[in-house]
Structure formats: C-alpha cells, structure tokens
Scaffold this motif. Structure first.
Motif, PDB file in Angstrom:
ATOM      1  N   ARG A  16     -83.361  10.392   2.037  1.00  0.00           N
ATOM      2  CA  ARG A  16     -83.284   9.119   1.320  1.00  0.00           C
ATOM      3  C   ARG A  16     -82.693   9.426  -0.052  1.00  0.00           C
ATOM      4  N   LEU A  17     -81.471   8.972  -0.250  1.00  0.00           N
ATOM      5  CA  LEU A  17     -80.788   9.198  -1.514  1.00  0.00           C
ATOM      6  C   LEU A  17     -80.578   7.877  -2.235  1.00  0.00           C
ATOM      7  N   SER A  18     -80.652   7.925  -3.561  1.00  0.00           N
ATOM      8  CA  SER A  18     -80.306   6.746  -4.347  1.00  0.00           C
ATOM      9  C   SER A  18     -78.797   6.512  -4.223  1.00  0.00           C
ATOM     10  N   TYR A  19     -78.350   5.347  -4.671  1.00  0.00           N
ATOM     11  CA  TYR A  19     -76.922   5.031  -4.624  1.00  0.00           C
ATOM     12  C   TYR A  19     -76.107   6.106  -5.347  1.00  0.00           C
ATOM     13  N   GLN A  20     -76.522   6.459  -6.571  1.00  0.00           N
ATOM     14  CA  GLN A  20     -75.786   7.437  -7.362  1.00  0.00           C
ATOM     15  C   GLN A  20     -75.847   8.829  -6.736  1.00  0.00           C
ATOM     16  N   GLU A  21     -76.995   9.202  -6.188  1.00  0.00           N
ATOM     17  CA  GLU A  21     -77.099  10.511  -5.528  1.00  0.00           C
ATOM     18  C   GLU A  21     -76.134  10.594  -4.353  1.00  0.00           C
ATOM     19  N   PHE A  22     -76.065   9.518  -3.550  1.00  0.00           N
ATOM     20  CA  PHE A  22     -75.153   9.531  -2.408  1.00  0.00           C
ATOM     21  C   PHE A  22     -73.703   9.606  -2.886  1.00  0.00           C
ATOM     22  N   GLU A  23     -73.346   8.808  -3.886  1.00  0.00           N
ATOM     23  CA  GLU A  23     -71.977   8.816  -4.399  1.00  0.00           C
ATOM     24  C   GLU A  23     -71.605  10.173  -4.991  1.00  0.00           C
ATOM     25  N   LEU A  24     -72.544  10.796  -5.661  1.00  0.00           N
ATOM     26  CA  LEU A  24     -72.331  12.126  -6.213  1.00  0.00           C
ATOM     27  C   LEU A  24     -72.072  13.128  -5.085  1.00  0.00           C
ATOM     28  N   SER A  37     -65.573  18.310 -13.153  1.00  0.00           N
ATOM     29  CA  SER A  37     -66.145  18.143 -14.495  1.00  0.00           C
ATOM     30  C   SER A  37     -67.141  16.986 -14.494  1.00  0.00           C
ATOM     31  N   ARG A  38     -68.015  17.009 -15.453  1.00  0.00           N
ATOM     32  CA  ARG A  38     -68.971  15.919 -15.620  1.00  0.00           C
ATOM     33  C   ARG A  38     -68.236  14.605 -15.892  1.00  0.00           C
ATOM     34  N   GLU A  39     -67.164  14.681 -16.678  1.00  0.00           N
ATOM     35  CA  GLU A  39     -66.389  13.483 -16.993  1.00  0.00           C
ATOM     36  C   GLU A  39     -65.767  12.888 -15.727  1.00  0.00           C
ATOM     37  N   PHE A  40     -65.247  13.739 -14.842  1.00  0.00           N
ATOM     38  CA  PHE A  40     -64.687  13.272 -13.572  1.00  0.00           C
ATOM     39  C   PHE A  40     -65.769  12.583 -12.751  1.00  0.00           C
ATOM     40  N   LEU A  41     -66.947  13.211 -12.669  1.00  0.00           N
ATOM     41  CA  LEU A  41     -68.036  12.649 -11.883  1.00  0.00           C
ATOM     42  C   LEU A  41     -68.531  11.326 -12.463  1.00  0.00           C
ATOM     43  N   ILE A  42     -68.592  11.227 -13.784  1.00  0.00           N
ATOM     44  CA  ILE A  42     -68.988   9.959 -14.418  1.00  0.00           C
ATOM     45  C   ILE A  42     -68.002   8.862 -14.034  1.00  0.00           C
ATOM     46  N   ALA A  43     -66.716   9.158 -14.121  1.00  0.00           N
ATOM     47  CA  ALA A  43     -65.697   8.159 -13.796  1.00  0.00           C
ATOM     48  C   ALA A  43     -65.778   7.723 -12.340  1.00  0.00           C
ATOM     49  N   ILE A  52     -73.013   6.175 -20.147  1.00  0.00           N
ATOM     50  CA  ILE A  52     -73.419   7.300 -19.308  1.00  0.00           C
ATOM     51  C   ILE A  52     -73.015   8.598 -19.995  1.00  0.00           C
ATOM     52  N   SER A  53     -73.967   9.505 -20.137  1.00  0.00           N
ATOM     53  CA  SER A  53     -73.677  10.786 -20.773  1.00  0.00           C
ATOM     54  C   SER A  53     -73.602  11.892 -19.724  1.00  0.00           C
ATOM     55  N   SER A  54     -73.118  13.037 -20.149  1.00  0.00           N
ATOM     56  CA  SER A  54     -73.051  14.181 -19.234  1.00  0.00           C
ATOM     57  C   SER A  54     -74.451  14.593 -18.794  1.00  0.00           C
ATOM     58  N   ARG A  55     -75.434  14.322 -19.608  1.00  0.00           N
ATOM     59  CA  ARG A  55     -76.831  14.628 -19.264  1.00  0.00           C
ATOM     60  C   ARG A  55     -77.278  13.817 -18.043  1.00  0.00           C
ATOM     61  N   THR A  56     -76.780  12.595 -17.908  1.00  0.00           N
ATOM     62  CA  THR A  56     -77.093  11.770 -16.741  1.00  0.00           C
ATOM     63  C   THR A  56     -76.621  12.462 -15.467  1.00  0.00           C
ATOM     64  N   ASP A  58     -76.212  15.684 -15.076  1.00  0.00           N
ATOM     65  CA  ASP A  58     -77.087  16.849 -14.880  1.00  0.00           C
ATOM     66  C   ASP A  58     -78.395  16.465 -14.202  1.00  0.00           C
ATOM     67  N   VAL A  59     -78.982  15.361 -14.637  1.00  0.00           N
ATOM     68  CA  VAL A  59     -80.252  14.903 -14.054  1.00  0.00           C
ATOM     69  C   VAL A  59     -80.068  14.526 -12.591  1.00  0.00           C
ATOM     70  N   HIS A  60     -79.008  13.799 -12.277  1.00  0.00           N
ATOM     71  CA  HIS A  60     -78.762  13.402 -10.889  1.00  0.00           C
ATOM     72  C   HIS A  60     -78.445  14.609 -10.001  1.00  0.00           C
ATOM     73  N   VAL A  61     -77.745  15.587 -10.555  1.00  0.00           N
ATOM     74  CA  VAL A  61     -77.492  16.822  -9.800  1.00  0.00           C
ATOM     75  C   VAL A  61     -78.814  17.528  -9.532  1.00  0.00           C
ATOM     76  N   ARG A  62     -79.694  17.566 -10.508  1.00  0.00           N
ATOM     77  CA  ARG A  62     -81.007  18.200 -10.306  1.00  0.00           C
ATOM     78  C   ARG A  62     -81.773  17.502  -9.195  1.00  0.00           C
ATOM     79  N   TRP A  63     -81.799  16.179  -9.214  1.00  0.00           N
ATOM     80  CA  TRP A  63     -82.500  15.414  -8.171  1.00  0.00           C
ATOM     81  C   TRP A  63     -81.876  15.664  -6.800  1.00  0.00           C
ATOM     82  N   LEU A  64     -80.544  15.712  -6.757  1.00  0.00           N
ATOM     83  CA  LEU A  64     -79.854  15.963  -5.492  1.00  0.00           C
ATOM     84  C   LEU A  64     -80.151  17.365  -4.975  1.00  0.00           C
ATOM     85  N   ARG A  65     -80.158  18.338  -5.872  1.00  0.00           N
ATOM     86  CA  ARG A  65     -80.517  19.713  -5.480  1.00  0.00           C
ATOM     87  C   ARG A  65     -81.920  19.767  -4.879  1.00  0.00           C
ATOM     88  N   GLN A  66     -82.849  19.031  -5.466  1.00  0.00           N
ATOM     89  CA  GLN A  66     -84.220  19.035  -4.952  1.00  0.00           C
ATOM     90  C   GLN A  66     -84.282  18.521  -3.521  1.00  0.00           C
TER      91      GLN A  66
END
Length: 91
Positions: A16-24, A37-43, A52-56, A58-66
């Motif tokens: 079960r992934l959030s919308y952003q996790e799936f898109e990532l 790059s983080r900028e590419f992924l944000i776009a 949206i910051s680069s930290r966002t 990072d957080v979504h990547v962490r959740w996806l990794r989990q």
C-alpha cells in the motif's frame, strides 16, 4: 510494479503506497540505474511546486525504502548518490 494498474507486489504481498510514494517509485522504474536529482523528482512527482523542498523527497524516499527494502537502514535498491540524489537498482 504495474504502472498502469498502479500496484506493487513484493513477494506474495501487495504494498500500500501513497500517491507520492507510487509516483516516486514509478520515476525510479522509468529511469533504472540512472541517478535522479531531487529537483528532477520534485518536478516529476510534485509538479515543480515551490513549497516542496528537497527534504520532502528525502522523507518520501525513506518511507518507500521502509516498504520495499529488506534492510531499510542499508538500502540496496534505492541508493543515495551523494551530491546528486538517488538511483534505483532493480533487485
């Protein structure tokens, strides 16, 4: 990963992934082995929103990794590329 049906299976279970996790994850799949790059992924995932910051990312990547990594503390699929962003290695 079923990009059309928007589903992800790991072994016998569906994630079960959030919308952003799936898109990532979809962007990583579309660009296998290529550092993104983080900028590419944000776009691509958030539509280049100014709030949206680069930290966002990072957080979504962490959740996806989990959710997809065997050992999220030592990721093998979503790897950090220092000074660049992230690379997805199929496993």
């Amino acid at each position: 990963v079923d990009l059309v049906g928007r589903s992800v299976d790991v072994g016998q279970r569906e994630l079960r992934l959030s919308y952003q996790e799936f898109e990532l994850l979809a962007e990583f799949i579309r660009h296998l082995g290529i550092p993104l790059s983080r900028e590419f992924l944000i776009a691509r995932v958030w539509g280049n929103q100014d709030l949206i910051s680069s930290r966002t990312v990072d957080v979504h990547v962490r959740w996806l990794r989990q959710k997809i990594e065997d050992d999220p503390a030592n990721p093998r699929q979503i790897v950090t590329i220092r000074g660049v962003g992230y690379r997805f290695n199929p496993g």
